[in-house]
Design a protein around this motif. Structure first.
Motif, short mmCIF file in Angstrom:
data_model
loop_
_atom_site.label_atom_id
_atom_site.label_comp_id
_atom_site.label_asym_id
_atom_site.label_seq_id
_atom_site.Cartn_x
_atom_site.Cartn_y
_atom_site.Cartn_z
N ALA A 1 0.83 -1.20 0.00
CA ALA A 1 0.00 0.00 0.00
C ALA A 1 0.88 1.26 0.00
N ASP A 2 1.93 1.24 0.80
CA ASP A 2 2.84 2.38 0.85
C ASP A 2 3.57 2.56 -0.48
N SER A 3 4.00 1.45 -1.08
CA SER A 3 4.69 1.51 -2.38
C SER A 3 3.77 2.07 -3.45
N LEU A 4 2.51 1.66 -3.44
CA LEU A 4 1.55 2.17 -4.40
C LEU A 4 1.35 3.68 -4.23
N ALA A 5 1.25 4.14 -3.00
CA ALA A 5 1.06 5.57 -2.75
C ALA A 5 2.24 6.37 -3.30
N VAL A 6 3.45 5.87 -3.12
CA VAL A 6 4.63 6.57 -3.65
C VAL A 6 4.61 6.52 -5.17
N ALA A 7 4.29 5.36 -5.75
CA ALA A 7 4.24 5.24 -7.21
C ALA A 7 3.20 6.20 -7.80
N GLU A 8 2.05 6.33 -7.14
CA GLU A 8 1.03 7.27 -7.61
C GLU A 8 1.57 8.70 -7.59
N ALA A 9 2.28 9.06 -6.54
CA ALA A 9 2.85 10.40 -6.46
C ALA A 9 3.92 10.61 -7.52
#
Length: 75
Positions: free
Chosen positions: A43-51
């Motif tokens: 979930a954290d990796s996805l949030a960074v990838a989205e940013a």
């Protein structure tokens, strides 16, 4: 061209560099993120990838290995 991004620094830097040069290279650019189904880490990796994709001004395509049925349970 699609760039796989994990949410880490290396792939984010590659995406940024390609985004900055895409017009000169005549590239159509997007980003792809594959969730590994590892709970909070994913979930954290996805949030960074989205940013990272948002900052680069590119579309982000997301898939998840558990949702796709490719793995059962990685937790």
């Amino acid at each position: 061209m699609a760039v796989a991004i994990s949410g880490g620094g290396d792939s984010g830097t590659l995406l940024d560099a390609l985004a900055r040069t895409r017009s000169r290279l005549n590239l159509s650019l997007s980003a792809v993120h594959i969730g590994m189904g590892l709970g909070d880490y994913s979930a954290d990796s996805l949030a960074v990838a989205e940013a990272q994709a948002r900052a680069a001004g590119v579309a982000l395509v997301v898939d998840d290995l558990q949702r796709s049925g490719l793995v059962n349970d990685l937790d």
